[in-house]
Design an enzyme around this catalytic site. Structure first.
Site, PDB file in Angstrom:
ATOM      1  CE  LYS A 171      15.548 -15.367   6.271  1.00 24.76           C
ATOM      2  NZ  LYS A 171      16.098 -16.634   6.791  1.00 24.76           N
ATOM      3  CG  HIS A 191      -2.436  10.239  12.491  1.00 28.51           C
ATOM      4  ND1 HIS A 191      -1.811  10.090  11.272  1.00 28.51           N
ATOM      5  CD2 HIS A 191      -3.306  11.261  12.358  1.00 28.51           C
ATOM      6  CE1 HIS A 191      -2.289  11.004  10.439  1.00 28.51           C
ATOM      7  NE2 HIS A 191      -3.192  11.722  11.055  1.00 28.51           N
ATOM      8  CE  LYS A 228      -5.681  13.667  14.399  1.00 27.89           C
ATOM      9  NZ  LYS A 228      -5.209  14.612  13.384  1.00 27.89           N
TER      10      LYS A 228
END
Lengths: 438, 438
Positions: free
Chosen positions: A99, A265, A174
């Site tokens: 909140k 990532h 990668k």
């Protein structure tokens, strides 16, 4: 009676707020809801659920100091009883910033955890040392490369790209984070051809290599996808953590079937960390929470290249990923005495139980930036490049070599300008992109 | 040959950038990677994977107009080929805003979807009409209440709170979003006693009631937790979507075992939407993506109460949740002709296939604000209150009555000031908190 707490630190901007009152409002409002209205008997019961204001540091703007822009803000630290939430990141985040995130100009700038909360997390399964062990590289900075382009390419093209990168002497390759399940290069086939290329290159280089394949698709199928990838030979996984949630990373990393390192990532991170007034700071988002959730390797924007993050924020991420000092992660509050015990004798000499995560400052890296990276990160980093490898004037293989030479030159304590005289690939890279040694 | 695209619109701030060049950089960089370097033969192959710049609207600051603060920005719209990503929200977000989110001052302000992408989503299982059907309330605005306080309370206390709320005539009761699995009020027990209290109250009020129990814990166990809750009698679920990820909501909502409506809580949303320069705008975050992922009911900060969101943003969320016009969600690009077909004949008369989501403007709502809420939202909304019910001078039951009276008064076309003369609970509420009729 002793209770344990996690703490959150916020930076709140407000021209005239009573920050002490605001802090109390947070401590009460986000825990027991109301306090002063409670009957005394009930207060005794509820005390252990009540949040506590730990500190309120108000920074008044100082117009006399000659600062051009200066705003009034306060750093407010609140301790939240572990009793109130379960041992998972969504529960902690919703408690401390659910909140509250919507309540004006407020940014979550730090989190610390209780021993009890931390004990619910396994952290990185391999960590920095585990990744080094898999590669057989005990000390030097590692080198990673990214495919030049992947979308629209077929398996032979990807294989060829992979092979050239591997020949250049990189330690890790990668996937691009935007490569999803697709008919041209489906996950298992992609893993097979790339791992085959890795084996072929290893015969020439004598070097081991980790290939982080992008784990994508519906959340409840990720575990199966990961199993398939590993079955097909994948020895690492790339994961877009923030598009899925920290808890999904945690679920994957702690699962016994995930027997390979996970590379996190930072995609989508820019929606959360850059604003001074809103969001979650980089050291929490890409540092502490990534490590807690079990990322073995963490990518983040560097202060050197094309996607720029201030150096100070980078160093805070590095610290969060690498620190072995328990005090950096721990929060201790002796409830009865209201004495803060952090950073004192008891905890400062203890080692953090979480393995460390490999920091990877990324984007726009070329060989001429290696001295800066190693200056900031020492050997415990992965130098990561895409265009800086594929765009090398002498080609992709030379691109890898140039980086390895830059690393070797730095480790040998030499000026790269001098070192490049004997290393044509490094020399060509420096001629193309320049050199920054300080 | 026809290809389909999703589109993303960004607001980029930059004092001197060439925004057309930037747009082209995005369209190429986030898809095929490079374009001008490609051989012509390859271009033919790659064209279908290439992003397209749809529009670049530059807003130059106009210092002569007397605006005090005015910054240079551009709204840039890019179309991304569906071919490049899978039919899930993480893939779409990572494609359109993964890396880009970290690239300077840029905010994702809109998303539109291809027919093909939309077809991968089921959307809300119940939607607004389904929720109304479950409650047997065909047209009037619904009323929801939130527990006064939950942490540290036991089952009898929660049951009592629940019962009083139900007696007041509310249609829905939701858990507090910070109530997690805990020994005092564990999920299944909580559901049992609350549903029992609901049945008891129904005998007095003759009114049906939905209880949204908070679904929490580790991601891969959420489905089991939901099954347990439903088995125990839960007829709705509350879910902290942004702490888990949109895809988890989608996985839950499309699962056949989830036979109850899902209510999306906006916890953590303030980390993403409020900055002008970073993040994701509220209409996307709490509007389109919530509906796409299957939220039957969506809570968001209101422009009326304690947690304030500008009215314009609220109306954009409402539109995203309620629109039946396909053109609001769809993006059509006739690739060959580069003609944009949106908002024209073909799509504007078609109905969106997604059920609508019930909008719930929340936080700081009291009965005197009901006229404003209904003016902005019409009948298709849920009036939601916590303190505005429990803090009523005559107690919780009267608090519910006051809200129902406010709604009835508005529906009868009366001024609440007049209507309150015959309705003491409403009158007391207005005396306590005031009345805003415009």
């Amino acid at each position: 009676m002793f209770h344990s707490y996690c703490s959150a630190t916020y930076r709140c901007y407000d021209e005239k707020a009573d920050f002490n009152k605001k802090a109390l409002g947070i401590a009460v409002g986000l825990t027991v809801g109301s306090w002063t209205d409670l009957p005394e008997a009930k207060k005794a019961d509820m005390e252990r659920h009540l949040g506590k204001v730990i500190s309120v540091d108000v920074h008044e703007p100082d117009s006399s100091s000659g600062e051009t822009v200066s705003e009034r803000y306060a750093d407010i630290r609140i301790a939240y009883p572990d009793l109130n939430f379960s041992r998972d990141i969504p529960a902690l985040l919703v408690t401390v910033f659910g909140k509250l995130s919507m309540d004006g100009r407020i940014k979550l700038i730090d989190l610390s955890f209780s021993e009890e909360f931390l004990s619910g997390f396994q952290g990185p399964k391999f960590g920095l040392e585990g990744v080094r062990k898999l590669l057989g590289v005990p000390d030097r900075p590692l080198l990673m490369s990214i495919f030049k382009s992947v979308i629209g390419h077929d398996l032979p093209t990807l294989r060829e790209q992979f092979y050239l990168q591997a020949l250049g002497g990189v330690d890790l390759i990668k996937d691009d984070e935007i490569l999803f399940e697709n008919p041209l290069t489906p996950l298992e086939k992609r893993v097979e051809v790339c791992m085959e290329a890795a084996a072929q290159a290893e015969q020439e280089t004598g070097q081991k290599l980790l290939y982080a394949v992008n784990l994508t698709g519906p959340t409840f199928s990720l575990l199966d996808q990961a199993r398939k990838a590993i079955q097909a030979g994948a020895n690492a996984l790339l994961f877009n953590v923030l598009a899925y949630g920290f808890d999904v990373l945690n679920e994957l990393s702690r699962h016994p079937d995930i027997k390979v390192p996970i590379m996190a990532h930072p995609a989508m991170a820019g929606a959360l960390y850059p604003s001074a007034y809103h969001g979650i700071s980089a050291n929490v988002l890409l540092g502490k929470l990534m490590r807690l959730a079990g990322a073995d390797i963490v990518l983040f924007p560097s202060p050197y290249g094309s996607v720029v993050m201030p150096r100070e924020e980078n160093m805070a991420i590095k610290q969060a990923l690498l620190t072995e000092n328990k005090a950096d992660y721990m929060f201790n509050l002796q409830n009865g005495e209201r004495t803060i015990k952090e950073n004192t004798h008891s905890s400062s000499h203890q080692a953090l139980s979480l393995r460390s995560s490999f920091p990877v400052p990324s984007a726009g890296i070329h060989p001429g930036l290696v001295p800066l990276i190693l200056k900031d990160f020492g050997n415990q980093t992965i130098v990561n490049a895409g265009g800086g490898i594929h765009g090398h004037p002498m080609g992709t293989v030379a691109g890898g070599h140039a980086f390895r030479q830059a690393i070797d030159g730095c480790l040998a304590g030499q000026s790269l300008k001098t070192y490049a005289l004997q290393h044509p690939e490094l020399n060509a890279a420096i001629e193309a992109w320049g050199l920054r040694e300080s």
